[in-house]
Design a protein around this motif. Structure first.
Motif, PDB file in Angstrom:
ATOM      1  N   TYR A  31      35.236  44.144  40.210  1.00 53.39           N
ATOM      2  CA  TYR A  31      35.805  44.807  41.388  1.00 53.39           C
ATOM      3  C   TYR A  31      37.320  44.798  41.283  1.00 53.39           C
ATOM      4  N   SER A  78      29.662  38.696  38.885  1.00 53.11           N
ATOM      5  CA  SER A  78      30.681  39.650  39.311  1.00 53.11           C
ATOM      6  C   SER A  78      32.043  38.975  39.274  1.00 53.11           C
ATOM      7  N   GLU A 119      35.943  39.358  41.005  1.00 50.39           N
ATOM      8  CA  GLU A 119      36.761  39.963  42.065  1.00 50.39           C
ATOM      9  C   GLU A 119      38.210  39.967  41.595  1.00 50.39           C
ATOM     10  N   SER A 170      36.484  43.825  48.926  1.00 49.00           N
ATOM     11  CA  SER A 170      36.105  43.677  47.514  1.00 49.00           C
ATOM     12  C   SER A 170      35.409  42.351  47.257  1.00 49.00           C
ATOM     13  N   ILE A 171      35.856  41.265  47.892  1.00 47.32           N
ATOM     14  CA  ILE A 171      35.178  39.995  47.653  1.00 47.32           C
ATOM     15  C   ILE A 171      33.815  39.982  48.335  1.00 47.32           C
ATOM     16  N   GLN A 172      33.717  40.593  49.504  1.00 50.47           N
ATOM     17  CA  GLN A 172      32.416  40.672  50.167  1.00 50.47           C
ATOM     18  C   GLN A 172      31.435  41.480  49.332  1.00 50.47           C
ATOM     19  N   ASP A 173      31.887  42.607  48.800  1.00 52.79           N
ATOM     20  CA  ASP A 173      31.010  43.448  47.991  1.00 52.79           C
ATOM     21  C   ASP A 173      30.698  42.815  46.642  1.00 52.79           C
ATOM     22  N   ALA A 174      31.673  42.131  46.051  1.00 58.20           N
ATOM     23  CA  ALA A 174      31.434  41.482  44.764  1.00 58.20           C
ATOM     24  C   ALA A 174      30.335  40.440  44.888  1.00 58.20           C
ATOM     25  N   THR A 227      29.819  34.755  41.467  1.00 58.40           N
ATOM     26  CA  THR A 227      31.031  35.555  41.633  1.00 58.40           C
ATOM     27  C   THR A 227      32.248  34.710  41.280  1.00 58.40           C
ATOM     28  N   VAL A 282      36.310  34.624  41.453  1.00 59.56           N
ATOM     29  CA  VAL A 282      37.480  35.227  42.092  1.00 59.56           C
ATOM     30  C   VAL A 282      38.700  34.989  41.204  1.00 59.56           C
ATOM     31  N   SER A 306      41.630  37.143  41.785  1.00 56.21           N
ATOM     32  CA  SER A 306      42.769  37.530  42.629  1.00 56.21           C
ATOM     33  C   SER A 306      43.307  36.355  43.436  1.00 56.21           C
TER      34      SER A 306
END
Length: 354
Positions: free
Chosen positions: A180, A245, A247, A254-258, A268, A270, A272
């Motif tokens: 993402y 995934s 992020e 984007s984090i919610q969708d990832a 997931t 992260v 970012s």
């Protein structure tokens, strides 16, 4: 010498400054060939100072504003310290910019990127790559192959971020992945996931130029989140979600969708850094036994070559391709208008400015 100096929010000036002293016995002097402008630099320019020391001197460099910028850089060695016997003037190098204390709990465990008082050359003081010359420790320098364009060495830093994220994620050969955000780090992460054996990679990015480049560097399918329900599409394509995934956009959606794009048992990572707190539903982890993790930069200190080295090697072999990331090459004197301002202007469609 000339250098891009950060004085505060939206206040970067290219000025004449005194060249750095040294090198010391275990240091080298580098004439900078190229330096990339990072998302962290942009954040400091637009909303800082954040990581840059303001009122309180940085514990390792002792520096406060104003400081030179630039932590993605490469160049040629011009001088070596008395105890440096494996590099010579003329050698091309890239630089791992991590600064560390060597004494805290994390450093003692070998996690120099997690140092309690750590920082980065080009953000924390101690010089920077948006200058004509910089002095760094020999430990931070990674020799570049002679056949590799020196400017690509400036991209070893963002690629090492992506490489470290994939390396620390539970991504196995044959797995599916979603990335993402297709800025420079996202594009590097897509390539690193491919190298790690990901079977299918989805890239989610609203900007056309970046989405197109995601397809060029290896994404099997590129999705525009403003036009498509990316979670629904990924679940349809994979039969229940991706295994891992990443992020790399730094926004709440984007984090919610990832997270939602992963299958039960998925993970997931992260990459970012967020400007503000965001909302995440913990039930997504409980109900599906998903997991969430973070990743910070790359290995540093005595392990500086552990990830930068393989990345440089993969540049040379062609397993990783830095060329598609570069959208513009500019001169130092133009770094504000054609660098910072251009990257912040959505109409300019820049990706990586060197």
């Amino acid at each position: 010498m000339r250098a891009a100096i950060y004085h505060g929010q939206e206040n970067v000036r290219v000025e004449s400054v005194v060249a750095p002293a040294g090198p010391g016995a275990e240091e080298i002097r580098i004439a900078v060939t190229a330096c990339g402008i990072c998302g962290s630099d942009l954040h400091e320019y637009a909303a800082g100072p954040v990581a840059i020391p303001d009122e309180h001197p940085h514990p390792l460099t002792g520096d406060t504003l104003p400081v030179p910028l630039g932590h993605e850089f490469a160049g040629e060695v011009t001088e070596v310290g008395a105890d440096v016997d494996d590099l010579s003037a003329g050698d091309p190098v890239t630089v791992n910019p991590i600064l560390y204390c060597g004494e805290c709990r994390q450093c003692a465990a070998g996690h120099y990127n997690r140092c309690a008082s750590g920082g980065f050359v080009g953000l924390s003081g101690g010089g920077g790559g948006l200058t004509e010359e910089v002095v760094v420790s020999r430990e931070q320098a990674i020799r570049l192959p002679d056949a590799l364009p020196v400017e690509y060495g400036a991209l070893a830093e963002p690629f090492s971020v992506g490489f470290h994220a994939v390396r620390t994620a539970p991504l196995d050969p044959g797995d599916s992945a979603a990335v993402y955000g297709a800025g420079p780090i996202g594009l590097a992460t897509i390539q690193a996931a491919r190298v790690a054996g990901a079977d299918t990679v989805y890239a989610v990015e609203p900007k056309d130029t970046r989405r197109d480049r995601a397809g060029v560097v290896g994404a099997d399918e590129t999705l525009d989140p403003t036009a498509t329900d990316t979670v629904e599409r990924i679940h349809e394509r994979t039969g229940g979600g991706v295994d891992v995934s990443f992020e790399v956009a730094g926004v709440e959606q984007s984090i919610q969708d990832a997270i939602a794009a992963t299958a039960a048992g998925g993970h997931t990572t992260v990459i970012s850094q967020f400007g503000d707190a965001v909302e995440v539903d913990p039930n997504a982890f409980v109900a599906g036994e998903r997991s969430l993790g973070g990743t910070l930069a790359y290995e540093g200190g005595p392990r500086s070559d552990e990830e930068f080295g393989p990345v440089v090697g993969m540049f040379a072999s062609g397993a990783l391709d830095p060329a598609p990331l570069v959208s513009s090459r500019i001169q130092l004197e133009d770094v504000v208008d054609d660098g910072f301002e251009a990257l912040l202007d959505p109409d300019r469609e820049e990706v990586k400015v060197l």
